[in-house]
Write a protein that holds these residues in place. Structure first.
Motif, PDB file in Angstrom:
ATOM      1  N   PRO A 159       0.813  -1.223   0.000  1.00 35.99           N
ATOM      2  CA  PRO A 159       0.000   0.000   0.000  1.00 35.99           C
ATOM      3  C   PRO A 159       0.845   1.270   0.000  1.00 35.99           C
ATOM      4  O   PRO A 159       0.323   2.362  -0.220  1.00 35.99           O
ATOM      5  CB  PRO A 159      -0.819  -0.133   1.286  1.00 35.99           C
ATOM      6  CG  PRO A 159      -0.028  -1.050   2.155  1.00 35.99           C
ATOM      7  CD  PRO A 159       0.785  -1.944   1.264  1.00 35.99           C
ATOM      8  N   SER A 160       2.146   1.135   0.225  1.00 36.06           N
ATOM      9  CA  SER A 160       2.983   2.348   0.238  1.00 36.06           C
ATOM     10  C   SER A 160       3.350   2.796  -1.184  1.00 36.06           C
ATOM     11  O   SER A 160       3.905   3.862  -1.374  1.00 36.06           O
ATOM     12  CB  SER A 160       4.265   2.092   1.041  1.00 36.06           C
ATOM     13  OG  SER A 160       5.116   1.231   0.309  1.00 36.06           O
ATOM     14  N   ILE A 161       3.023   1.935  -2.172  1.00 35.15           N
ATOM     15  CA  ILE A 161       3.359   2.302  -3.549  1.00 35.15           C
ATOM     16  C   ILE A 161       2.122   2.828  -4.266  1.00 35.15           C
ATOM     17  O   ILE A 161       1.087   2.172  -4.279  1.00 35.15           O
ATOM     18  CB  ILE A 161       3.916   1.083  -4.326  1.00 35.15           C
ATOM     19  CG1 ILE A 161       5.212   0.611  -3.657  1.00 35.15           C
ATOM     20  CG2 ILE A 161       4.146   1.420  -5.786  1.00 35.15           C
ATOM     21  CD1 ILE A 161       5.795  -0.628  -4.289  1.00 35.15           C
ATOM     22  N   GLU A 162       2.250   4.032  -4.815  1.00 33.70           N
ATOM     23  CA  GLU A 162       1.136   4.591  -5.582  1.00 33.70           C
ATOM     24  C   GLU A 162       1.356   4.269  -7.042  1.00 33.70           C
ATOM     25  O   GLU A 162       2.397   4.592  -7.606  1.00 33.70           O
ATOM     26  CB  GLU A 162       1.100   6.108  -5.405  1.00 33.70           C
ATOM     27  CG  GLU A 162       0.636   6.533  -4.036  1.00 33.70           C
ATOM     28  CD  GLU A 162      -0.503   7.541  -4.123  1.00 33.70           C
ATOM     29  OE1 GLU A 162      -1.110   7.672  -5.207  1.00 33.70           O
ATOM     30  OE2 GLU A 162      -0.776   8.190  -3.104  1.00 33.70           O
ATOM     31  N   HIS A 163       0.377   3.639  -7.656  1.00 36.46           N
ATOM     32  CA  HIS A 163       0.453   3.377  -9.090  1.00 36.46           C
ATOM     33  C   HIS A 163      -0.420   4.405  -9.809  1.00 36.46           C
ATOM     34  O   HIS A 163      -1.627   4.399  -9.616  1.00 36.46           O
ATOM     35  CB  HIS A 163      -0.044   1.960  -9.390  1.00 36.46           C
ATOM     36  CG  HIS A 163       0.772   0.885  -8.745  1.00 36.46           C
ATOM     37  ND1 HIS A 163       1.980   0.474  -9.269  1.00 36.46           N
ATOM     38  CD2 HIS A 163       0.582   0.148  -7.626  1.00 36.46           C
ATOM     39  CE1 HIS A 163       2.480  -0.477  -8.494  1.00 36.46           C
ATOM     40  NE2 HIS A 163       1.665  -0.690  -7.486  1.00 36.46           N
ATOM     41  N   PRO A 164       0.197   5.263 -10.606  1.00 42.44           N
ATOM     42  CA  PRO A 164      -0.581   6.344 -11.225  1.00 42.44           C
ATOM     43  C   PRO A 164      -1.252   5.870 -12.515  1.00 42.44           C
ATOM     44  O   PRO A 164      -1.326   6.605 -13.476  1.00 42.44           O
ATOM     45  CB  PRO A 164       0.494   7.388 -11.531  1.00 42.44           C
ATOM     46  CG  PRO A 164       1.696   6.549 -11.856  1.00 42.44           C
ATOM     47  CD  PRO A 164       1.595   5.276 -11.048  1.00 42.44           C
ATOM     48  N   ASP A 165      -1.709   4.626 -12.554  1.00 39.88           N
ATOM     49  CA  ASP A 165      -2.178   4.034 -13.800  1.00 39.88           C
ATOM     50  C   ASP A 165      -3.695   3.878 -13.800  1.00 39.88           C
ATOM     51  O   ASP A 165      -4.316   3.806 -12.745  1.00 39.88           O
ATOM     52  CB  ASP A 165      -1.505   2.668 -13.985  1.00 39.88           C
ATOM     53  CG  ASP A 165       0.014   2.765 -13.871  1.00 39.88           C
ATOM     54  OD1 ASP A 165       0.596   3.592 -14.576  1.00 39.88           O
ATOM     55  OD2 ASP A 165       0.594   2.027 -13.040  1.00 39.88           O
ATOM     56  N   PRO A 166      -4.290   3.784 -15.001  1.00 39.54           N
ATOM     57  CA  PRO A 166      -5.749   3.619 -15.057  1.00 39.54           C
ATOM     58  C   PRO A 166      -6.196   2.258 -14.527  1.00 39.54           C
ATOM     59  O   PRO A 166      -7.259   2.146 -13.939  1.00 39.54           O
ATOM     60  CB  PRO A 166      -6.073   3.761 -16.544  1.00 39.54           C
ATOM     61  CG  PRO A 166      -4.798   3.525 -17.278  1.00 39.54           C
ATOM     62  CD  PRO A 166      -3.696   3.935 -16.348  1.00 39.54           C
ATOM     63  N   LEU A 167      -5.357   1.243 -14.724  1.00 42.76           N
ATOM     64  CA  LEU A 167      -5.692  -0.108 -14.241  1.00 42.76           C
ATOM     65  C   LEU A 167      -4.481  -0.636 -13.484  1.00 42.76           C
ATOM     66  O   LEU A 167      -3.349  -0.544 -13.973  1.00 42.76           O
ATOM     67  CB  LEU A 167      -6.012  -1.019 -15.436  1.00 42.76           C
ATOM     68  CG  LEU A 167      -6.311  -2.492 -15.113  1.00 42.76           C
ATOM     69  CD1 LEU A 167      -7.585  -2.608 -14.265  1.00 42.76           C
ATOM     70  CD2 LEU A 167      -6.467  -3.304 -16.403  1.00 42.76           C
ATOM     71  N   ILE A 168      -4.734  -1.140 -12.301  1.00 40.05           N
ATOM     72  CA  ILE A 168      -3.640  -1.634 -11.464  1.00 40.05           C
ATOM     73  C   ILE A 168      -3.877  -3.110 -11.189  1.00 40.05           C
ATOM     74  O   ILE A 168      -4.809  -3.481 -10.470  1.00 40.05           O
ATOM     75  CB  ILE A 168      -3.556  -0.835 -10.142  1.00 40.05           C
ATOM     76  CG1 ILE A 168      -3.261   0.643 -10.455  1.00 40.05           C
ATOM     77  CG2 ILE A 168      -2.461  -1.407  -9.230  1.00 40.05           C
ATOM     78  CD1 ILE A 168      -4.258   1.605  -9.877  1.00 40.05           C
ATOM     79  N   VAL A 169      -3.069  -3.955 -11.811  1.00 37.87           N
ATOM     80  CA  VAL A 169      -3.171  -5.402 -11.582  1.00 37.87           C
ATOM     81  C   VAL A 169      -1.869  -5.820 -10.911  1.00 37.87           C
ATOM     82  O   VAL A 169      -0.810  -5.874 -11.547  1.00 37.87           O
ATOM     83  CB  VAL A 169      -3.383  -6.158 -12.908  1.00 37.87           C
ATOM     84  CG1 VAL A 169      -3.446  -7.666 -12.657  1.00 37.87           C
ATOM     85  CG2 VAL A 169      -4.659  -5.678 -13.595  1.00 37.87           C
ATOM     86  N   ILE A 170      -1.938  -6.043  -9.623  1.00 40.19           N
ATOM     87  CA  ILE A 170      -0.742  -6.360  -8.845  1.00 40.19           C
ATOM     88  C   ILE A 170      -0.199  -7.716  -9.302  1.00 40.19           C
ATOM     89  O   ILE A 170      -0.936  -8.699  -9.381  1.00 40.19           O
ATOM     90  CB  ILE A 170      -1.066  -6.390  -7.337  1.00 40.19           C
ATOM     91  CG1 ILE A 170      -1.622  -5.029  -6.885  1.00 40.19           C
ATOM     92  CG2 ILE A 170       0.168  -6.770  -6.523  1.00 40.19           C
ATOM     93  CD1 ILE A 170      -0.709  -3.860  -7.123  1.00 40.19           C
ATOM     94  N   ASP A 171       1.079  -7.736  -9.586  1.00 44.68           N
ATOM     95  CA  ASP A 171       1.708  -8.964 -10.069  1.00 44.68           C
ATOM     96  C   ASP A 171       1.685 -10.020  -8.959  1.00 44.68           C
ATOM     97  O   ASP A 171       2.208  -9.778  -7.868  1.00 44.68           O
ATOM     98  CB  ASP A 171       3.161  -8.662 -10.488  1.00 44.68           C
ATOM     99  CG  ASP A 171       3.751  -9.800 -11.319  1.00 44.68           C
ATOM    100  OD1 ASP A 171       3.228 -10.934 -11.251  1.00 44.68           O
ATOM    101  OD2 ASP A 171       4.729  -9.534 -12.049  1.00 44.68           O
ATOM    102  N   PRO A 172       1.096 -11.187  -9.221  1.00 42.93           N
ATOM    103  CA  PRO A 172       1.060 -12.230  -8.180  1.00 42.93           C
ATOM    104  C   PRO A 172       2.463 -12.649  -7.740  1.00 42.93           C
ATOM    105  O   PRO A 172       2.613 -13.129  -6.617  1.00 42.93           O
ATOM    106  CB  PRO A 172       0.344 -13.395  -8.868  1.00 42.93           C
ATOM    107  CG  PRO A 172      -0.482 -12.767  -9.941  1.00 42.93           C
ATOM    108  CD  PRO A 172       0.302 -11.585 -10.408  1.00 42.93           C
ATOM    109  N   VAL A 173       3.471 -12.439  -8.586  1.00 43.51           N
ATOM    110  CA  VAL A 173       4.809 -12.864  -8.180  1.00 43.51           C
ATOM    111  C   VAL A 173       5.658 -11.687  -7.696  1.00 43.51           C
ATOM    112  O   VAL A 173       6.803 -11.861  -7.330  1.00 43.51           O
ATOM    113  CB  VAL A 173       5.565 -13.612  -9.310  1.00 43.51           C
ATOM    114  CG1 VAL A 173       4.692 -14.721  -9.906  1.00 43.51           C
ATOM    115  CG2 VAL A 173       6.048 -12.663 -10.402  1.00 43.51           C
ATOM    116  N   ASP A 174       5.104 -10.471  -7.688  1.00 49.81           N
ATOM    117  CA  ASP A 174       5.875  -9.298  -7.243  1.00 49.81           C
ATOM    118  C   ASP A 174       4.909  -8.202  -6.782  1.00 49.81           C
ATOM    119  O   ASP A 174       4.373  -7.447  -7.581  1.00 49.81           O
ATOM    120  CB  ASP A 174       6.751  -8.795  -8.398  1.00 49.81           C
ATOM    121  CG  ASP A 174       7.620  -7.614  -7.971  1.00 49.81           C
ATOM    122  OD1 ASP A 174       7.399  -7.073  -6.864  1.00 49.81           O
ATOM    123  OD2 ASP A 174       8.509  -7.239  -8.750  1.00 49.81           O
ATOM    124  N   PRO A 175       4.709  -8.102  -5.468  1.00 45.70           N
ATOM    125  CA  PRO A 175       3.674  -7.191  -4.931  1.00 45.70           C
ATOM    126  C   PRO A 175       3.921  -5.712  -5.250  1.00 45.70           C
ATOM    127  O   PRO A 175       3.019  -4.903  -5.105  1.00 45.70           O
ATOM    128  CB  PRO A 175       3.734  -7.435  -3.423  1.00 45.70           C
ATOM    129  CG  PRO A 175       5.014  -8.158  -3.171  1.00 45.70           C
ATOM    130  CD  PRO A 175       5.387  -8.874  -4.428  1.00 45.70           C
TER     131      PRO A 175
END
Lengths: 443, 443
Positions: free
Chosen positions: A214-230
């Motif tokens: 949660p400390s990382i802000e993704h400035p993207d329209p769609l955020i799909v967290i990588d299952p192998v790299d949070p």
């Protein structure tokens, strides 16, 4: 109805048993050859088949296959490149070295392009040394879960193709194959993805493993967290425009499912008469700035073309002209295309002088322009407009806007301005692009 | 040279001994009559001569004089108005009641307009009940200090007149007489003010008594703390534009002192041929929106005219037209004048639909416009442009922009659009204004 439709689509995109068998056997043979070569060379390296051909999610007609060469993490970069090359020779005498962010080797083997990608075989995805090291982890993750969903992935990949949003390279800025697989894993089926996709809102987060940082802000329209790299957003390459085009495509499909969603009829080149008629009825002016395409990879070219497009539009605006829309196109030639709303202006323009507060600057300005007057808080003066038309402006100043290195070099050598129907001289592919660009009704 | 020049100017603006004697004797007589009338009516009221005629800073030819009726602070508002009226009758049977922010009476006496202003005689300026109560304090403050500087004030007032920045009413938004006096007190002479004025920067603070309240922010270009009220900016009415025009006038005067700075040659009406030629060479289009001037005081009219001008310019911009400059003018008729840079546009316009995120709105939009497409994060559609020209737009939509109450009523009754040289039909005064508006070289 959708079911029948999907069956029909699948028949067109699912590899034949023949193709599947050939793909698998090539992979097997390549792996065996690499492993044998590594063994006889005394190298602690093994080959792994990764990507859509390893996961049974590829679309019919695919002609390339990804084999990763797994090196111990302590291998030096030089040795990795050198040994990678040596192992590649075991496959075929016909190979070439390529560079993306990482060097790899493409070898021709039994009619398929085999991409041999050296990478480090690390403990877990948190210890990767470069992005390619992540691929084997993606492969394992998907392989373990994709059983029974491969055709759903194929349908979804073809759907994104039809919508023009397939491919995460910089030319498209759309959906990668891995992203397609994850969405199908998340929503269970092609229809599941489309139904949810139709409701995606800007900033949508999908975190399959529930492990996002949660400390990382993704400035993207769609955020799909990588299952192998949070820490990683798998959809980071997706542009806002493509995200919205995808959502739009989902909605249109739900409203009226059609084979055209998967296989849109190819754009027809605009005919001269149709283009003339369209421009006359719209009352706009078409300007195509054309130049030879620089010989660079697409991932370098397209950002430069977009930068050039943006710079030209901004320059036009600074000079009070107005583009209604713009785009960039590339093939043998490249073009920045503008549909102009305002392309001619009166003979005067306002030249802004210094703010009254800057007394010394003001004095120099007043000496040069004794007819200057006060407007707001600065001196201004009416002067003859330097460029009365957008075409004159572009002709004179194109090479001094920020175009990107290689595009700038090409334009500096030579560029042309094709106006209105003269743009068709760029050939039928460009003529087809123009139909889409102008949203021509009959195409 | 400036000395000779100033002597020459002074000869034209300083009241004759005759005029001065008459002004003083009228004031004396009016005061005596008021005091006698108050006495015989048993009222605790006395008259006081205030303003420029009391301070010997008025300019030749002035035809009005300010006499304040000093009421005890405990008087009710009704009684103040009623008794004020009664005392006014003592001066002349010819009087009328007027209202600014406060009621007052104008009586004709020996050829002069005598403004009789009832006010409260309070202990000190901190206890005033309305703005007029402050005037007697201003009068005392200036009277005590102005000795020997009256002609300097006159020169400075005439200079601001010549620069078009004299008068703090809303029509001009310039320098009040009291502000002129304070600046001369501060800088000791006309030339002192001009020399300092040439260097004024936005936000300049002048605090003669050194008693400003630092907790109050004055958002004005020039801040002259009232010597009788530390919270008040005497220059609050001065607009940024007029402030800059003043600084510009000071600089031009220092560079080339000239009688024209004080008495600019009157603007000549533009002739038809000159206007046609000017517009043809500039390539712009002139649009004058004219309507009957509402019958309201200038302090109400001018803000409405400026609001109307602003609304029209904003409406034009919303529809992608572009004004190069605009202004408002008023006399028997009023006009919003526009010099247009872009006044014709192509046959299409972009209609913005809802953001993709608003799914329900999107559905309705797509039903109405199936040809809509995605641009950025919203649906948009190309539609036939509603107003192809600025003139059509104004004709159709003027009365629905925010024009201000009385201007709106007048325009709703009838307005005309005068294009290019047809604007000269508004008469010679407007034709003279146009020369200034267009910065016509030969005027």
């Amino acid at each position: 109805l959708p079911d029948e439709l999907l069956t029909e689509v699948l028949a067109r995109i699912k590899p034949s048993i023949e193709e599947e068998r050939q793909m698998k056997s090539v992979a097997r043979e390549v792996i065996d050859k690499i492993d044998a070569a590594a063994c006889s060379a005394g190298l602690d390296v093994y080959a792994a088949h990764v990507g859509s051909t390893a996961r049974d999610t590829w679309l019919k007609g695919k002609k390339d296959i990804d084999i990763f060469l797994m090196f111990p993490p302590e291998t030096t970069r030089e040795k990795l490149e050198e040994d990678g090359l040596r192992l590649a020779r075991a496959i075929s005498p016909r190979f070439e070295e390529r560079y993306a962010e990482h060097p790899y080797i493409t070898a021709l083997y039994k009619g398929l392009d085999v991409d041999l990608v050296p990478c480090y075989h690390v403990e877990d995805a948190a210890h990767i040394q470069s992005a390619v090291d992540r691929s084997p982890f993606h492969n394992q993750y998907v392989l373990k879960r994709i059983d029974g969903l491969c055709d759903e992935v194929r349908l979804f990949k073809q759907f994104t193709r039809g919508a023009g949003v397939y491919g995460s390279e910089l030319r498209t800025q759309g959906f990668s194959g891995y992203l397609c697989e994850l969405l199908v894993l998340k929503y269970g089926s092609f229809m599941g993805v489309v139904e949810h996709g139709a409701g995606f809102r800007h900033g949508k987060v999908i975190d399959i493993e529930g492990h996002m940082d949660p400390s990382i802000e993704h400035p993207d329209p769609l955020i799909v967290i990588d299952p192998v790299d949070p820490k990683r957003n798998v959809a980071a390459a997706l542009s806002g425009q493509k995200f919205c085009e995808f959502v739009d495509a989902c909605r249109r499909f739900l409203k009226a499912p059609s084979i055209d969603s998967f296989f849109p009829p190819p754009a027809q080149p605009m005919k001269r008469g149709a283009l003339e008629g369209l421009l006359a009825s719209r009352g706009t002016k078409l300007i195509a700035i054309t130049f030879k395409t620089p010989e660079i990879v697409e991932d370098t070219l397209y950002p430069q073309l977009r930068k050039a497009e943006d710079s030209v539009v901004k320059m036009l605006e600074r000079h009070e002209f107005k583009a209604y829309r713009s785009d960039a196109w590339s093939n043998g030639s490249s073009a920045i295309v503008l549909e102009m709303l305002v392309w001619e202006l009166p003979a005067i323009e306002r030249h802004l002088g210094p703010p009254l507060d800057e007394r010394e600057h003001c004095e120099k300005f007043m000496e040069k322009y004794p007819e200057a007057y006060v407007m707001g808080c600065r001196y201004v003066v009416d002067i003859p407009r330097r460029y009365d038309t957008a075409v004159e402006l572009i002709r004179a100043r194109l090479t001094s806007c920020g175009l990107g290195k290689h595009v700038a070099a090409s334009a500096a050598e030579k560029f042309d301005l094709l106006i209105d129907e003269a743009a068709l001289d760029l050939g039928p592919e460009f003529a087809a692009f123009l139909g889409k660009f102008l949203h021509a009704p009959e195409r």
